[in-house]
Scaffold this active site. Structure first.
Site, PDB file in Angstrom:
ATOM      1  N   GLU A   1       0.800  -1.228   0.030  1.00 48.30           N
ATOM      2  CA  GLU A   1       0.210   0.140   0.215  1.00 48.30           C
ATOM      3  C   GLU A   1       0.722   0.896  -0.239  1.00 48.30           C
ATOM      4  O   GLU A   1       0.270   2.298  -0.937  1.00 48.30           O
ATOM      5  CB  GLU A   1      -1.239  -0.299   1.511  1.00 48.30           C
ATOM      6  CG  GLU A   1      -1.786   1.231   1.112  1.00 48.30           C
ATOM      7  CD  GLU A   1      -2.729   1.098   2.192  1.00 48.30           C
ATOM      8  OE1 GLU A   1      -2.907   0.751   3.159  1.00 48.30           O
ATOM      9  OE2 GLU A   1      -3.860   2.421   1.997  1.00 48.30           O
TER      10      GLU A   1
ATOM     11  N   ASP B   1      -0.255  -5.307   2.965  1.00 44.33           N
ATOM     12  CA  ASP B   1      -1.281  -4.282   3.427  1.00 44.33           C
ATOM     13  C   ASP B   1      -0.320  -4.295   5.154  1.00 44.33           C
ATOM     14  O   ASP B   1      -0.844  -4.963   6.023  1.00 44.33           O
ATOM     15  CB  ASP B   1      -2.275  -4.818   3.809  1.00 44.33           C
ATOM     16  CG  ASP B   1      -3.171  -2.977   3.959  1.00 44.33           C
ATOM     17  OD1 ASP B   1      -1.978  -2.405   4.375  1.00 44.33           O
ATOM     18  OD2 ASP B   1      -3.861  -3.338   4.070  1.00 44.33           O
TER      19      ASP B   1
ATOM     20  N   ILE C   1      -0.765  -2.222   7.532  1.00 44.88           N
ATOM     21  CA  ILE C   1      -1.510  -2.188   8.332  1.00 44.88           C
ATOM     22  C   ILE C   1      -2.787  -1.802   8.217  1.00 44.88           C
ATOM     23  O   ILE C   1      -2.819  -0.598   7.099  1.00 44.88           O
ATOM     24  CB  ILE C   1      -1.600  -0.734   9.602  1.00 44.88           C
ATOM     25  CG1 ILE C   1      -0.360  -1.369  10.566  1.00 44.88           C
ATOM     26  CG2 ILE C   1      -2.864  -0.468  10.679  1.00 44.88           C
ATOM     27  CD1 ILE C   1      -0.103   0.487  11.134  1.00 44.88           C
ATOM     28  N   ASP C   2      -3.667  -2.965   7.710  1.00 47.00           N
ATOM     29  CA  ASP C   2      -5.001  -2.460   7.079  1.00 47.00           C
ATOM     30  C   ASP C   2      -5.979  -2.632   8.347  1.00 47.00           C
ATOM     31  O   ASP C   2      -6.574  -3.559   9.305  1.00 47.00           O
ATOM     32  CB  ASP C   2      -5.504  -3.897   6.896  1.00 47.00           C
ATOM     33  CG  ASP C   2      -7.055  -4.035   6.032  1.00 47.00           C
ATOM     34  OD1 ASP C   2      -6.559  -2.390   5.389  1.00 47.00           O
ATOM     35  OD2 ASP C   2      -8.197  -5.047   6.420  1.00 47.00           O
TER      36      ASP C   2
ATOM     37  N   THR D   1      -6.096   1.076   9.363  1.00 48.64           N
ATOM     38  CA  THR D   1      -5.618   2.160   9.909  1.00 48.64           C
ATOM     39  C   THR D   1      -5.561   3.322  11.051  1.00 48.64           C
ATOM     40  O   THR D   1      -5.209   3.499  12.107  1.00 48.64           O
ATOM     41  CB  THR D   1      -4.381   3.257   9.099  1.00 48.64           C
ATOM     42  OG1 THR D   1      -3.790   2.249   8.017  1.00 48.64           O
ATOM     43  CG2 THR D   1      -3.605   5.180   9.492  1.00 48.64           C
TER      44      THR D   1
ATOM     45  N   ASP E   1      -5.152  -5.220   0.137  1.00 47.57           N
ATOM     46  CA  ASP E   1      -6.071  -5.549   1.220  1.00 47.57           C
ATOM     47  C   ASP E   1      -7.403  -6.529   1.612  1.00 47.57           C
ATOM     48  O   ASP E   1      -7.255  -6.898   2.005  1.00 47.57           O
ATOM     49  CB  ASP E   1      -7.745  -4.756   1.118  1.00 47.57           C
ATOM     50  CG  ASP E   1      -7.115  -2.609   0.998  1.00 47.57           C
ATOM     51  OD1 ASP E   1      -6.695  -2.784   2.465  1.00 47.57           O
ATOM     52  OD2 ASP E   1      -8.008  -2.390   0.219  1.00 47.57           O
TER      53      ASP E   1
HETATM   54  C1  IPD Z   1      -8.894   0.067   4.712  1.00 46.46           C
HETATM   55  C2  IPD Z   1      -9.706  -0.674   5.760  1.00 46.46           C
HETATM   56  C3  IPD Z   1     -11.004   0.312   5.636  1.00 46.46           C
HETATM   57  C4  IPD Z   1     -11.673  -0.026   3.819  1.00 46.46           C
HETATM   58  C5  IPD Z   1     -10.935   1.311   3.653  1.00 46.46           C
HETATM   59  C6  IPD Z   1      -9.133   0.497   3.240  1.00 46.46           C
HETATM   60  P1  IPD Z   1      -6.341   0.543   5.452  1.00 46.46           P
HETATM   61  O1  IPD Z   1      -7.599   0.370   4.367  1.00 46.46           O
HETATM   62  O2  IPD Z   1     -10.138  -1.931   5.134  1.00 46.46           O
HETATM   63  O3  IPD Z   1     -11.575  -0.919   6.105  1.00 46.46           O
HETATM   64  O4  IPD Z   1     -12.887   0.701   4.127  1.00 46.46           O
HETATM   65  O5  IPD Z   1     -11.739   0.870   2.044  1.00 46.46           O
HETATM   66  O6  IPD Z   1      -8.816   0.755   2.645  1.00 46.46           O
HETATM   67  O7  IPD Z   1      -5.794   2.558   4.457  1.00 46.46           O
HETATM   68  O8  IPD Z   1      -6.721   1.198   7.099  1.00 46.46           O
HETATM   69  O9  IPD Z   1      -5.339  -0.047   5.273  1.00 46.46           O
HETATM   70 CA    CA Z   2      -6.224  -1.328   4.006  1.00 44.63          CA
HETATM   71 CA    CA Z   3      -3.232   0.069   5.130  1.00 47.26          CA
END
Ligand code: IPD
Ligand code: CA
Ligand code: CA
Length: 263
Positions: free
Chosen positions: A65, A82, A84-85, A87, A210
């Protein structure tokens, strides 16, 4: 060391570091807007994972990412990471976030790992070998009555109020299911479907990093994943996501709420 063992060691080390992480106010930045954040820990963790992978497998490609893609998708193995999914959860709650690492070869899944960091729950699957949460085997839900289904979505506002093509009827679906829940991490939401805690997951925008690890875990647990219109979810482009515990549940949703019947 094999790729899977390396990935597990790196993900566990990344998780241990994130559990200790404390955020300074100036270590959070907006990317495209105030709902799209990055912290120094997202960057550090992605650098750590990339370095560890390339030290052992320098010819592999990495799609992550926070940094540009390294290598090309035609290479032997492609890693989707990813760091941190979730964040926003990491910043505001210090829980409900994941480290996600998936590995594919020539468009076919090799393995996926999603670590729920604060719970120290490692969801993992190798192609053809089932899906697991730590030592517990995962089985997706067999529920097929719409009114019994629990629907997870990572983004309530976008999913129901700004529907993507193919998702215009999601508000009607939300009214018909048993309940709607949101964790705020696509990877953890897909793992919830893999483990049967949720029956459906809908996302109107999701990127390869993701979902490309969790989709392997979901499929190994007997679940299915597609785009919202019922077509295939692309490996290398952002897309919409509709995941279900079984092909029958997916077909039912597509038939009644849009798209076309899944084949
Ligand atoms: C996000 C999370 C969020 C989702 C977003 C993603 P991130 O990833 O998974 O729940 O709604 O579309 O981009 O930015 O925290 O890695
Ligand atoms: Ca993510
Ligand atoms: Ca992320």
């Amino acid at each position: 060391m094999e790729r899977f063992e390396l990935a597990e060691a790196l993900v566990r080390q990344a998780g241990a570091a994130l559990r200790q992480a404390r955020l300074e106010a100036d270590s959070v930045r907006c990317k495209s807007g105030h709902q799209d954040l990055v912290t120094v820990w997202d960057r550090k963790t992605e650098q750590f994972l990339r370095k560890g992978i390339l030290e052992h497998f320098p010819a592999d490609a990495i799609v992550g990412e926070e940094y540009p893609t390294e290598g090309t998708a035609s290479q032997e193995a492609v890693w989707y990471i990813d760091p941190i999914d979730g964040t926003t959860n990491f910043i505001n709650q210090h829980r409900n976030y994941a480290v996600s690492v998936g590995c594919w070869r020539q468009g076919k899944p090799l393995f996926g790992l999603v670590l729920d960091v604060e719970e120290d729950r490692l969801y993992h699957a190798r192609a053809g070998q089932g899906a697991w949460c730590n030592e517990r085997r995962l089985a997706a839900s067999r529920r097929r009555n719409i009114e019994e289904l629990l629907l997870f979505t990572p983004d309530v506002l976008r999913t129901f109020l700004q529907p993507a093509p193919g998702g215009e009827d999601l508000l009607r679906l939300a009214r018909d299911v048993r309940a709607v829940r949101s964790i705020g991490s696509v990877a953890l939401e897909l793992c919830a479907v893999a483990g049967g805690e949720a029956d459906l997951c809908v996302a109107t925008r999701s990127c390869p990093w993701d979902h490309n690890a969790a989709r392997i875990i979901l499929q190994e647990a007997g679940g299915v994943i597609a785009a919202l219109d019922g077509g295939p979810l692309p490996l290398n482009e952002p897309g919409t996501v509709l995941a279900a515990g079984s092909p029958e549940a997916l077909d039912l949703v597509l038939k009644r709420y849009g798209g076309h019947e899944n084949e």
